[in-house]
Every structure is written in structure tokens, then in C-alpha cells.
Write an enzyme that holds these catalytic residues in place. Structure first.
Site, PDB file in Angstrom:
ATOM      1  CE1 TYR A 184      30.733   9.033  43.751  1.00 40.95           C
ATOM      2  CE2 TYR A 184      31.720   9.539  45.855  1.00 40.95           C
ATOM      3  CZ  TYR A 184      30.895   8.753  45.084  1.00 40.95           C
ATOM      4  OH  TYR A 184      30.233   7.702  45.652  1.00 40.95           O
ATOM      5  CE  LYS A 223      33.354  -5.628  38.406  1.00 37.81           C
ATOM      6  NZ  LYS A 223      32.914  -6.895  39.007  1.00 37.81           N
ATOM      7  CG  ASP A 255      32.491  -8.247  42.096  1.00 35.14           C
ATOM      8  OD1 ASP A 255      33.679  -7.867  42.236  1.00 35.14           O
ATOM      9  OD2 ASP A 255      32.163  -9.041  41.200  1.00 35.14           O
ATOM     10  CG  ASP A 311      30.375   7.086  49.156  1.00 35.60           C
ATOM     11  OD1 ASP A 311      30.085   7.031  50.358  1.00 35.60           O
ATOM     12  OD2 ASP A 311      29.789   7.823  48.345  1.00 35.60           O
ATOM     13  CG  ASP A 345      27.921   4.559  54.197  1.00 35.44           C
ATOM     14  OD1 ASP A 345      28.868   5.112  54.806  1.00 35.44           O
ATOM     15  OD2 ASP A 345      26.922   5.182  53.800  1.00 35.44           O
TER      16      ASP A 345
END
Ligand code: NAD
Length: 358
Positions: free
Chosen positions: A140, A191, A223, A247, A251
Site C-alpha cells: 500500500y 507467500k 493461501d 487486510d 476481514d
């Protein structure tokens, strides 16, 4: 006397913050702690008064306190402003100005609300873990970003995910310190099978772990972690991960509990931390005494523990919330037949009452 900057914000932010402040005053009655609070404007309220979502003066005031408490910002009134003037910019400016580099989201299933989870009871019952998301770096913030025009006329969009050793190390240390106060398990999520930035992430976290031999470290690919959160979320204690993965996973985790009005959060750095509910300003119910103040009250419990080292008081607030739920009181968002519907203000009073009983 502890100093707290309070930004009620907009919409239901004002209503839920008022309930948390009642709890704060009750804490003063039942303990030797004293709090000096200063109410400041952020978000739409600040735009209306000063033309900007956060003034430099209010940021500086916040930086000089021991903790920052925020309701929620935003609303349709300000939706059409240019992006640098939107209420949410005030929130980002606060987090950045406080160098709050780790976002902490506890994910806890209250026994009375298990039925609200979209996941089966036997999987989510007793759920209790924390996600630590790196908050001020990663993709970001990568400066190599943009949309460029290619020679053939097509466009190419790009962003860069980068982390320095320093940035990984400080959030990793926070994760191990949190784990020490909990069940002593850290899961680092990356990852690393595909991304170099994740390979560095994994290496640094593994090195930091050597300073915490009492904490068990495991690594998972993002994942796989997304899958495990649905299959067997109770295996987790503290999850630490970068900005983008955090992020998304936070959620996903919030959904496990099934109710946004119950979820607190903290953004912590080296000095002043900021506490706020996960939800927004809920313009659809604002000003109607319908909001659930429990996420905000639980954020206050986090503030007691993280900023003022009052873990016992934090547990007491959490127990008061549980007791009110056990008595069958519900705001409309968590209401079911057979329970007693109450408004935001009454819910705040009920938690205060429960705090009276030691
Ligand atoms: P929201 O969280 O405000 O609301 C989503 C839904 O959940 C709404 O139906 C709302 O009524 C309900 N809800 C949320 N909190 C509740 C509570 N405590 N009790 C009962 N019901 C609750 O998200 P949104 O609708 O996407 O956003 C509304 C505004 O809030 C937007 O301007 C958005 O930018 C802003 N926002 C701010 C923050 C923040 O300040 N941290 C976070 C998210 C959204």
C-alpha cells in the site's frame, strides 16, 4: 493522571464513544486510576469546522497523549470530496502521525453469539486469537506505483511490495510479545514460495524468534492460512503478517464471529497507541440510538491493557460485557427472539452496572 485524546468522529462514532466514556468514568470510581480526556475533531466533523479531516494542531495534541481513542469517521455528506479531503484521510494521518505500525485485531467468539457465525458452532466455539497486521508499509505504500501507457496504447498498472528488515523485525517483536501474554504461539503468514519480499519476511521473523525461545513459531502461506481460518480457526493464537495479507485475513476472521458491532482494535507503535472499533460510522443507523457500543467498549478494555498496563481491569470490562450478554440484553444488530432489545445508551449503562459488581 493519564492523558487520552478522544476523537468521537462522525455518525455512530459519537454515540458509541459516549458509552465508552461512561465506562472510563466508572473505572475511575472502582480504581485509583485517573484520566484526563480531551475531545478533538477528526473526519467529517473536522472538515465541517476546519476544512480538513485532521488539523496539524489536533495531531500534535494526540501525539502528546498516552493513548488515542476514536469512534468512527465518514458519511455520505463528505463522499464527494476529493480523496485528500475525505474523512478517512484523517484516520490515516492519525495512524501515520502516531507511527502506529501494528494493527491488532482480537477475534473472539462470545458464547452467546455463536449462532451468528456463518461457520458451524463446533468450529468457532471458544475461538480466541489475535491478528497483527503490519500497517505502515508493504504494497500500500510502495513508492514504485502507477498506471502507464505502453507503446501499443494499452495501459499497465503496477505497485511494489517492499519490506525492510527493520520494518519486519519491529512488528515480529510485537507479535512475540503478545504471544507471551497469551498461549505462546505465533503463526507468521507470507507467500515465500513466490515472493522475495516474503522470503526476507520469513528469514527475519525466524531470526527474531530466537529471542523468544518460550514462544512456538510456525509459518504458513497466505493461501493456506485463508483456508485454515475456515477449517480450524482455533489452532491460531497470534497471527503476524504484512499489510496486504493482514487486510484480507483480518476481514475474513471478523466474519467468523458474525457481528461487526462486537469487534475492537488497536493500532500500536513504540509510543502512543490508538484504539477504535473495527466498524465504520454506520450512517444508516446514526442518531437513532441503535448502534452496538460493545466493540468500542472492548476497544477501551484494550487501551487499559496495552497503554496503561491494566490487564486485570481489561478482563473486568470484558467480563462485564459477557455478563450483559448472558443476561440476554442485545442491541438490534445481535438481537434474536427471546432476548431483550436495548438501545446504544442503555447497553452502555448495563455494562457500567456490571462493573460495579466486582
Ligand atoms: P459500517 O461499518 O459503518 O457499516 C456496515 C453495516 O454494519 C451497516 O449496516 C451498519 O449499520 C452496521 N453496523 C456497523 N457498526 C455497527 C454497530 N456498532 N452497531 C450496529 N450496526 C453496526 O461500514 P460502511 O457502511 O461501509 O461505511 C460507512 C461509513 O463509515 C463510510 O463513510 C466509511 O468510509 C466509514 N468507515 C469508517 C471506518 C473507521 O472510521 N475506522 C471504518 C469503516 C468504514
Amino acid at each position: 493522571m493519564h492523558k487520552i485524546a478522544v476523537f468521537p468522529g462522525d455518525g455512530i462514532g459519537l454515540e458509541v464513544t459516549a458509552q465508552a466514556m461512561k465506562v472510563l468514568r466508572k473505572i475511575e470510581e472502582i480504581s485509583a486510576l485517573r484520566f484526563e480526556t480531551e475531545e478533538l475533531l477528526a473526519g467529517g466533523a473536522s472538515i465541517d469546522k476546519y476544512g480538513v479531516p485532521l488539523t496539524t494542531e489536533n495531531l500534535e495534541k494526540a501525539q502528546k497523549t498516552e493513548a488515542v481513542f476514536l469512534g468512527a469517521v465518514g458519511g455520505p455528506k463528505w463522499d464527494n470530496l476529493p480523496s485528500e479531503k475525505r474523512p478517512e484521510k484523517g484516520l490515516l494521518a492519525l495512524r501515520k502521525g502516531l507511527n502506529a505500525y501494528a494493527n491488532v485485531r482480537p477475534v473472539k467468539m462470545f458464547p452467546q453469539l455463536v449462532f451468528r457465525s456463518p461457520i458451524k458452532e463446533e468450529i468457532v466455539k471458544g475461538l480466541d486469537f489475535v491478528i497483527l497486521r503490519e500497517l505502515v508499509s508493504g504494497i500500500y505504500f510502495g513508492s514504485l506505483r502507477g498506471i502507464e501507457r505502453l507503446p501499443d496504447g494499452a495501459e499497465r498498472g503496477f505497485n511494489t511490495m517492499s519490506y525492510t528488515t527493520f520494518e519486519i523485525e519491529r512488528v515480529a517483536r510485537k507479535a512475540f510479545e503478545f504471544a507471551r501474554k497469551r498461549r505462546k504461539k505465533v503463526t507468521s503468514v507470507d507467500k515465500a514460495n513466490v515472493l522475495e519480499v516474503s522470503q526476507l519476511w520469513r528469514k527475519v521473523v525466524t531470526t527474531v524468534a530466537k529471542d523468544y525461545p518460550d514462544v512456538e513459531l510456525s509459518h504458513r502461506y497466505v493461501d493456506d492460512c485463508a483456508m485454515q481460518l475456515i477449517r480450524d480457526p482455533r489452532q491460531f493464537d497470534v497471527i503476524v503478517t504484512g499489510n496486504l495479507f493482514g487486510d484480507i485475513l483480518s476481514d475474513e476472521s471478523a466474519m467468523l464471529t458474525g457481528s461487526i458491532g462486537m469487534l475492537p482494535s488497536a493500532s500500536v507503535g513504540d509510543k502512543v497507541a490508538m484504539f477504535e472499533p473495527v466498524h465504520g460510522s454506520a450512517p444508516d443507523i446514526a442518531g437513532r440510538d441503535m448502534a452496538n457500543p460493545l466493540a468500542t467498549i472492548l476497544s477501551l478494555a484494550m487501551m487499559m491493557e496495552y497503554s496503561f498496563d491494566q490487564a486485570v481491569l481489561a478482563r473486568r470490562i470484558e467480563k462485564a460485557v459477557e455478563a450483559v450478554l448472558a443476561d440476554g440484553y442485545r442491541t438490534v444488530d445481535i438481537y434474536t427472539e427471546g432476548t431483550t432489545k436495548v438501545g446504544c445508551d442503555k447497553m452502555g449503562d448495563l455494562v457500567v452496572q456490571k462493573l460495579t459488581v466486582a
